[in-house]
Design an enzyme around this catalytic site. Structure first.
Site, short mmCIF file in Angstrom:
data_model
loop_
_atom_site.label_atom_id
_atom_site.label_comp_id
_atom_site.label_asym_id
_atom_site.label_seq_id
_atom_site.Cartn_x
_atom_site.Cartn_y
_atom_site.Cartn_z
CG ASP A 140 9.44 1.81 9.15
OD1 ASP A 140 9.85 2.57 8.24
OD2 ASP A 140 8.68 0.84 8.94
CB CYS A 164 6.42 3.27 7.70
SG CYS A 164 4.68 3.15 7.27
CB THR A 221 2.69 1.56 2.69
OG1 THR A 221 2.43 1.21 4.07
CG2 THR A 221 3.17 0.32 1.95
CG HIS A 223 -12.27 19.40 3.98
ND1 HIS A 223 -13.01 18.76 3.00
CD2 HIS A 223 -12.20 20.71 3.60
CE1 HIS A 223 -13.37 19.65 2.06
NE2 HIS A 223 -12.87 20.83 2.39
CG HIS A 236 -14.55 21.13 7.26
ND1 HIS A 236 -15.00 20.07 6.50
CD2 HIS A 236 -14.54 22.21 6.41
CE1 HIS A 236 -15.23 20.47 5.27
NE2 HIS A 236 -14.96 21.76 5.18
C1 RB5 Z 1 8.55 -2.40 6.83
O1 RB5 Z 1 9.04 -3.44 6.06
C2 RB5 Z 1 7.15 -2.03 6.39
O2 RB5 Z 1 6.26 -3.03 6.71
C3 RB5 Z 1 6.72 -0.73 7.03
O3 RB5 Z 1 7.65 0.26 6.69
C4 RB5 Z 1 5.38 -0.16 6.63
O4 RB5 Z 1 5.25 -0.08 5.25
C5 RB5 Z 1 4.23 -0.72 7.31
O5 RB5 Z 1 3.08 -0.26 7.13
#
Ligand code: RB5
Length: 144
Positions: free
Chosen positions: A11, A68, A70, A101, A136
């Site tokens: 993203d 993304c 996180t 695994h 597995h």
């Molecule tokens: C975008 O701001 C953020 O929410 C996205 O990149 C991600 O971390 C969502 O899980």
């Protein structure tokens, strides 16, 4: 022998990290299927997770990388498809074990939670570690 195709998508939070991993993949001899985004504007991660997992489902690539902020949103979105085993990794131990695994076919890394070297190390380990099969495989079969 033709180069293996690795699909990659992110993203807006992950676009710079995506482009950096794309460069690394090319240096390592892979063909990269970049499913975007291609500009910095705000986008919705499920759209790009869907593009990448659809490409894998269609056989355009066997393995992929999602990013993304996180990595959590991309993991949730990607794993909605039954043939996807997307693993959010925070280091090489995660990347190694999820290949050995879980036979993970999508690596997910955070752009805001990891440094570039850790993302690169995860990618290298993900690409170069074999699935162990055996017990597995039985566990994976229970999810298919
Ligand atoms: C975008 O701001 C953020 O929410 C996205 O990149 C991600 O971390 C969502 O899980």
């Amino acid at each position: 022998m033709a180069a293996e195709v690795i699909a990659i998508a992110s993203d807006h939070a992950g676009i710079d990290a995506k482009d950096a991993l794309k460069t690394v993949l090319t240096e390592w001899g892979y063909e990269v299927l970049d499913l975007g985004p291609n500009s910095a504007g705000s986008v919705d991660y499920p759209d790009f997770a869907d593009a990448l997992t659809t490409a894998i489902g269609e056989g355009q690539a066997a393995r992929g990388v999602l990013l993304c902020g996180t990595g959590i949103g991309m993991s949730i979105a990607a794993n909605r498809k039954p043939f996807i085993r997307a693993a959010l990794c925070h280091g090489v131990t995660d990347a190694r074990l999820t290949r050995q695994h879980n036979d993970a076919n999508v690596l997910v890394v955070g752009a805001r939670t990891l440094g570039i070297q850790t993302r690169k190390d995860c990618l290298e380990t993900f690409l170069n570690t074999e699935f162990e099969g055996g017990r597995h495989q039985r566990r994976i079969d229970k999810m298919s």
